[in-house]
Design a protein around this motif. Structure first.
Motif, PDB file in Angstrom:
ATOM      1  N   PRO A 148     -12.203   9.631  -9.521  1.00 41.03           N
ATOM      2  CA  PRO A 148     -11.289   9.054 -10.515  1.00 41.03           C
ATOM      3  C   PRO A 148     -10.469   7.899  -9.952  1.00 41.03           C
ATOM      4  CG  PRO A 148     -10.482  11.181  -9.775  1.00 41.03           C
ATOM      5  CD  PRO A 148     -11.831  11.000  -9.155  1.00 41.03           C
ATOM      6  N   ALA A 149      -9.961   7.057 -10.838  1.00 45.83           N
ATOM      7  CA  ALA A 149      -9.197   5.871 -10.439  1.00 45.83           C
ATOM      8  C   ALA A 149      -7.921   6.228  -9.688  1.00 45.83           C
ATOM      9  CB  ALA A 149      -8.858   5.036 -11.672  1.00 45.83           C
ATOM     10  N   LYS A 150      -7.409   7.423  -9.884  1.00 43.49           N
ATOM     11  CA  LYS A 150      -6.171   7.817  -9.209  1.00 43.49           C
ATOM     12  C   LYS A 150      -6.397   8.252  -7.765  1.00 43.49           C
ATOM     13  CE  LYS A 150      -6.420  12.512 -11.005  1.00 43.49           C
ATOM     14  NZ  LYS A 150      -5.762  13.553 -11.750  1.00 43.49           N
ATOM     15  N   ALA A 151      -7.631   8.251  -7.299  1.00 41.20           N
ATOM     16  CA  ALA A 151      -7.952   8.691  -5.937  1.00 41.20           C
ATOM     17  C   ALA A 151      -7.376   7.728  -4.903  1.00 41.20           C
ATOM     18  CB  ALA A 151      -9.456   8.816  -5.759  1.00 41.20           C
ATOM     19  N   THR A 152      -7.022   8.283  -3.762  1.00 32.71           N
ATOM     20  CA  THR A 152      -6.566   7.484  -2.627  1.00 32.71           C
ATOM     21  C   THR A 152      -7.477   7.783  -1.438  1.00 32.71           C
ATOM     22  OG1 THR A 152      -5.031   9.208  -1.920  1.00 32.71           O
ATOM     23  CG2 THR A 152      -4.161   7.506  -3.365  1.00 32.71           C
ATOM     24  N   ILE A 153      -7.397   6.929  -0.441  1.00 31.41           N
ATOM     25  CA  ILE A 153      -8.192   7.129   0.770  1.00 31.41           C
ATOM     26  C   ILE A 153      -7.322   7.828   1.801  1.00 31.41           C
ATOM     27  CG2 ILE A 153      -9.409   6.000   2.653  1.00 31.41           C
ATOM     28  CD1 ILE A 153     -10.141   3.775   0.699  1.00 31.41           C
ATOM     29  N   THR A 154      -7.854   8.899   2.362  1.00 28.64           N
ATOM     30  CA  THR A 154      -7.156   9.607   3.428  1.00 28.64           C
ATOM     31  C   THR A 154      -8.079   9.688   4.640  1.00 28.64           C
ATOM     32  OG1 THR A 154      -7.927  11.755   2.672  1.00 28.64           O
ATOM     33  CG2 THR A 154      -5.822  11.006   1.827  1.00 28.64           C
ATOM     34  N   ILE A 155      -7.490   9.941   5.791  1.00 30.16           N
ATOM     35  CA  ILE A 155      -8.264  10.092   7.027  1.00 30.16           C
ATOM     36  C   ILE A 155      -8.137  11.532   7.490  1.00 30.16           C
ATOM     37  CG2 ILE A 155      -8.489   9.399   9.433  1.00 30.16           C
ATOM     38  CD1 ILE A 155      -7.363   6.665   8.624  1.00 30.16           C
ATOM     39  N   LYS A 156      -9.270  12.159   7.744  1.00 29.49           N
ATOM     40  CA  LYS A 156      -9.283  13.523   8.275  1.00 29.49           C
ATOM     41  C   LYS A 156      -9.940  13.492   9.643  1.00 29.49           C
ATOM     42  CE  LYS A 156      -9.506  15.812   3.819  1.00 29.49           C
ATOM     43  NZ  LYS A 156     -10.171  16.830   3.015  1.00 29.49           N
TER      44      LYS A 156
END
Length: 107
Positions: free
Chosen positions: A69-77
């Motif tokens: 979805p457009a509300k997604a953000t990028i995170t680092i795991k």
């Protein structure tokens, strides 16, 4: 101490006031404990939602896969000393993630 019951808050619905007036002291104490905990929970959820909205506004990705979805953000795991990018978003009560790719060691 007055012999009259305390007046209810003006914004409290009549149905709730009537139910409370019909309750015994033990039930009223249980209601008080529950409503205090529920209020804290809702305030915490509102703060979480607000901080999530701010993070999403700051970190809006350019290109999203079709199922993200457009509300997604990028995170680092970090997994086993390796770092990976994931798309991450809230779906109701759950936080969902989708693999994007490895983090380049160049930065």
């Amino acid at each position: 101490m007055s012999y009259e019951p305390p007046p209810p808050p003006a914004n409290l619905p009549t149905e709730i006031v009537n139910t409370l007036n019909e309750s015994d002291p033990e039930q009223l104490r249980d209601v008080a404990t529950y409503t205090e905990a529920l209020a804290e929970h809702k305030e915490r959820e509102a703060r979480l939602e607000e901080s999530t909205d701010q993070e999403e506004a700051e970190e809006q990705p350019d290109e999203l896969p079709d199922d993200v979805p457009a509300k997604a953000t990028i995170t680092i795991k970090e997994i086993n000393n390796n770092r990976y990018y994931y798309w991450q978003w809230r779906d109701g009560e759950k936080v969902k993630s989708k693999y994007k790719g490895p983090v380049d060691s160049d930065g």
